[in-house]
Design a protein around this motif. Structure first.
Motif, PDB file in Angstrom:
ATOM      1  N   ASP A   1      21.242 123.495  14.049  1.00 45.65           N
ATOM      2  CA  ASP A   1      22.455 124.032  14.657  1.00 45.65           C
ATOM      3  C   ASP A   1      22.232 125.247  15.552  1.00 45.65           C
ATOM      4  O   ASP A   1      23.120 125.633  16.307  1.00 45.65           O
ATOM      5  CB  ASP A   1      23.464 124.399  13.557  1.00 45.65           C
ATOM      6  CG  ASP A   1      24.032 123.158  12.876  1.00 45.65           C
ATOM      7  OD1 ASP A   1      23.888 122.068  13.431  1.00 45.65           O
ATOM      8  OD2 ASP A   1      24.603 123.291  11.780  1.00 45.65           O
TER       9      ASP A   1
ATOM     10  N   SER B   1      17.713 127.481  11.328  1.00 46.96           N
ATOM     11  CA  SER B   1      18.867 126.946  10.605  1.00 46.96           C
ATOM     12  C   SER B   1      18.887 125.434  10.716  1.00 46.96           C
ATOM     13  O   SER B   1      18.446 124.869  11.722  1.00 46.96           O
ATOM     14  CB  SER B   1      20.185 127.524  11.142  1.00 46.96           C
ATOM     15  OG  SER B   1      20.367 127.168  12.509  1.00 46.96           O
ATOM     16  N   THR B   2      19.385 124.785   9.664  1.00 47.80           N
ATOM     17  CA  THR B   2      19.454 123.327   9.628  1.00 47.80           C
ATOM     18  C   THR B   2      20.644 122.879   8.797  1.00 47.80           C
ATOM     19  O   THR B   2      20.949 123.475   7.759  1.00 47.80           O
ATOM     20  CB  THR B   2      18.170 122.719   9.022  1.00 47.80           C
ATOM     21  OG1 THR B   2      17.032 123.225   9.694  1.00 47.80           O
ATOM     22  CG2 THR B   2      18.182 121.208   9.121  1.00 47.80           C
ATOM     23  N   ARG B   3      21.275 121.797   9.258  1.00 45.64           N
ATOM     24  CA  ARG B   3      22.321 121.133   8.481  1.00 45.64           C
ATOM     25  C   ARG B   3      21.777 119.786   8.027  1.00 45.64           C
ATOM     26  O   ARG B   3      21.279 119.003   8.818  1.00 45.64           O
ATOM     27  CB  ARG B   3      23.574 120.959   9.343  1.00 45.64           C
ATOM     28  CG  ARG B   3      24.727 120.270   8.662  1.00 45.64           C
ATOM     29  CD  ARG B   3      26.041 120.522   9.406  1.00 45.64           C
ATOM     30  NE  ARG B   3      25.860 120.615  10.842  1.00 45.64           N
ATOM     31  CZ  ARG B   3      25.962 119.588  11.681  1.00 45.64           C
ATOM     32  NH1 ARG B   3      26.218 118.378  11.220  1.00 45.64           N
ATOM     33  NH2 ARG B   3      25.812 119.761  12.986  1.00 45.64           N
TER      34      ARG B   3
ATOM     35  N   SER C   1      22.545 116.239   5.578  1.00 42.96           N
ATOM     36  CA  SER C   1      23.605 115.455   4.937  1.00 42.96           C
ATOM     37  C   SER C   1      23.070 114.163   4.354  1.00 42.96           C
ATOM     38  O   SER C   1      22.223 113.496   4.955  1.00 42.96           O
ATOM     39  CB  SER C   1      24.709 115.110   5.949  1.00 42.96           C
ATOM     40  OG  SER C   1      25.264 116.253   6.535  1.00 42.96           O
TER      41      SER C   1
ATOM     42  N   THR D   1      26.954 117.543   2.317  1.00 44.37           N
ATOM     43  CA  THR D   1      26.316 118.301   3.394  1.00 44.37           C
ATOM     44  C   THR D   1      26.078 119.746   2.985  1.00 44.37           C
ATOM     45  O   THR D   1      26.902 120.368   2.310  1.00 44.37           O
ATOM     46  CB  THR D   1      27.195 118.278   4.659  1.00 44.37           C
ATOM     47  OG1 THR D   1      27.495 116.926   5.002  1.00 44.37           O
ATOM     48  CG2 THR D   1      26.507 118.955   5.826  1.00 44.37           C
TER      49      THR D   1
ATOM     50  N   LEU E   1      24.261 123.539   4.702  1.00 52.06           N
ATOM     51  CA  LEU E   1      23.732 124.263   5.856  1.00 52.06           C
ATOM     52  C   LEU E   1      22.899 125.431   5.340  1.00 52.06           C
ATOM     53  O   LEU E   1      23.349 126.171   4.455  1.00 52.06           O
ATOM     54  CB  LEU E   1      24.883 124.770   6.734  1.00 52.06           C
ATOM     55  CG  LEU E   1      24.526 125.699   7.897  1.00 52.06           C
ATOM     56  CD1 LEU E   1      23.741 124.949   8.962  1.00 52.06           C
ATOM     57  CD2 LEU E   1      25.801 126.300   8.493  1.00 52.06           C
TER      58      LEU E   1
ATOM     59  N   SER F   1      20.179 128.776   6.486  1.00 53.53           N
ATOM     60  CA  SER F   1      19.598 129.614   7.535  1.00 53.53           C
ATOM     61  C   SER F   1      18.536 130.517   6.932  1.00 53.53           C
ATOM     62  O   SER F   1      18.591 130.870   5.749  1.00 53.53           O
ATOM     63  CB  SER F   1      20.683 130.457   8.226  1.00 53.53           C
ATOM     64  OG  SER F   1      21.236 131.392   7.320  1.00 53.53           O
TER      65      SER F   1
ATOM     66  N   GLN G   1      24.979 127.401   2.676  1.00 50.86           N
ATOM     67  CA  GLN G   1      26.418 127.160   2.625  1.00 50.86           C
ATOM     68  C   GLN G   1      26.681 125.704   2.269  1.00 50.86           C
ATOM     69  O   GLN G   1      26.235 124.798   2.977  1.00 50.86           O
ATOM     70  CB  GLN G   1      27.048 127.475   3.984  1.00 50.86           C
ATOM     71  CG  GLN G   1      28.521 127.108   4.101  1.00 50.86           C
ATOM     72  CD  GLN G   1      29.411 127.979   3.234  1.00 50.86           C
ATOM     73  OE1 GLN G   1      29.436 129.199   3.403  1.00 50.86           O
ATOM     74  NE2 GLN G   1      30.145 127.376   2.319  1.00 50.86           N
TER      75      GLN G   1
ATOM     76  N   LEU H   1      28.820 122.569   2.396  1.00 47.45           N
ATOM     77  CA  LEU H   1      29.856 122.076   3.293  1.00 47.45           C
ATOM     78  C   LEU H   1      30.609 120.902   2.685  1.00 47.45           C
ATOM     79  O   LEU H   1      31.362 120.216   3.379  1.00 47.45           O
ATOM     80  CB  LEU H   1      29.238 121.675   4.636  1.00 47.45           C
ATOM     81  CG  LEU H   1      28.541 122.810   5.402  1.00 47.45           C
ATOM     82  CD1 LEU H   1      27.965 122.288   6.717  1.00 47.45           C
ATOM     83  CD2 LEU H   1      29.503 123.964   5.652  1.00 47.45           C
TER      84      LEU H   1
ATOM     85  N   GLN I   1      20.997 120.853  -0.463  1.00 44.03           N
ATOM     86  CA  GLN I   1      20.740 122.283  -0.272  1.00 44.03           C
ATOM     87  C   GLN I   1      19.234 122.564  -0.230  1.00 44.03           C
ATOM     88  O   GLN I   1      18.766 123.356   0.592  1.00 44.03           O
ATOM     89  CB  GLN I   1      21.420 123.073  -1.386  1.00 44.03           C
ATOM     90  CG  GLN I   1      22.942 123.039  -1.300  1.00 44.03           C
ATOM     91  CD  GLN I   1      23.624 123.615  -2.530  1.00 44.03           C
ATOM     92  OE1 GLN I   1      23.178 123.409  -3.661  1.00 44.03           O
ATOM     93  NE2 GLN I   1      24.699 124.356  -2.322  1.00 44.03           N
TER      94      GLN I   1
ATOM     95  N   ALA J   1      17.898 121.243   3.099  1.00 46.09           N
ATOM     96  CA  ALA J   1      18.314 122.110   4.200  1.00 46.09           C
ATOM     97  C   ALA J   1      17.460 123.373   4.243  1.00 46.09           C
ATOM     98  O   ALA J   1      17.071 123.841   5.327  1.00 46.09           O
ATOM     99  CB  ALA J   1      19.798 122.465   4.065  1.00 46.09           C
TER     100      ALA J   1
END
Length: 250
Positions: free
Chosen positions: A22, A30-32, A34, A40, A42, A44, A108, A110, A123, A126
């Motif tokens: 992202d 950072s990566t998202r 899913s 999902t 996110l 960082s 985070q 999501l 998590q 990510a």
């Protein structure tokens, strides 16, 4: 084995994996990540940066992890997940190369957390990808994770990979398995893929339900199959990033 899962998957199939870098501001990576459209996370990474005197370690970098839920404020569960993630990051990173510094990781959620371990797996994945996206912390290996559910079909207990929210409600247990992929580990691969070892699991059964060692072995090997799929998806995503001008290796 024929499928009886609500979304038509076989017991050993995971949902479609989606990975996005992202490019969040004010962080190094950072990566998202899913599993399907509804699981999902996110993550960082910032660092290595100057550590506070109270957090400074003369032998290695200090890892600080903050986990945020989908809604409300972090509680006991998020602090527990943060401790798990910190332990995994300390296992996969060569922190001794940056002593007296701090690596900050923020995760985070999501999507809502449900039984089965899939959100924790997202998590973990990510975090791994955010570390590689940052490229500022040397890594010993790559940790990939997936959830496994325990369900009963009549009198037969079976395992399902990456349980969905719909399936979690009827499970008799399950959990997340995290594997580190690196050269020289105990479980060798038959191709160019690195070998792998389990670094963490929270697999369990519901109260009043017991399981033996063979069931745990079965769950672990099913999870290893899923972790290989995650590893391959990570590698492909990093190749796509390299084509866009950002070089990352796995």
């Amino acid at each position: 084995m024929s499928s009886s899962r609500p979304d038509g998957r076989s017991p050993a199939a995971i949902r479609e994996i989606n990975i996005a870098y992202d490019g969040l501001s004010a962080v190094d990576g950072s990566t998202r990540f899913s599993f399907g459209p509804s699981c999902t996370a996110l993550a960082s990474v910032s660092g290595p940066i100057a550590a506070r005197l109270t957090a400074e370690n003369p032998a290695r970098a200090t890892v600080e992890v903050h986990v945020r839920p989908l809604s409300s404020v972090p509680g006991t569960h998020e602090r527990s997940v943060a401790a798990v993630l910190r332990g995994i990051i300390e296992r996969e990173c060569a922190l001794n190369q940056n002593p007296r510094t701090l690596v900050q990781v923020v995760v985070q959620a999501l999507s809502a957390d449900v039984a089965g371990g899939s959100l924790v797996a997202a998590q973990i994945n990510a975090c791994t990808l955010a570390l590689m996206n940052a490229g500022s912390v040397p890594m010993r290996g790559v940790v990939c994770a997936v959830g496994v559910g325990r369900v009963r079909n009549g009198g037969e207990v079976r395992m399902i990979l990456d349980p969905s929210e719909e399936e979690a409600a009827s499970m008799e247990g399950g959990g997340c398995f995290a594997f580190i992929f690196a050269t020289g580990l105990s479980h060798a691969s038959n191709n160019d893929m690195p070998s792998s070892d389990v670094v963490w699991t929270n697999y369990h059964t519901t109260p009043g339900t017991t399981f033996d060692e063979s069931e745990l072995v079965q769950a672990k090997e099913l999870a290893r199959q899923g972790a290989v799929v995650v590893w391959e998806s990570m590698k492909k995503s990093l190749g796509d990033e390299e084509e866009d001008g950002v070089k990352m290796e796995i």
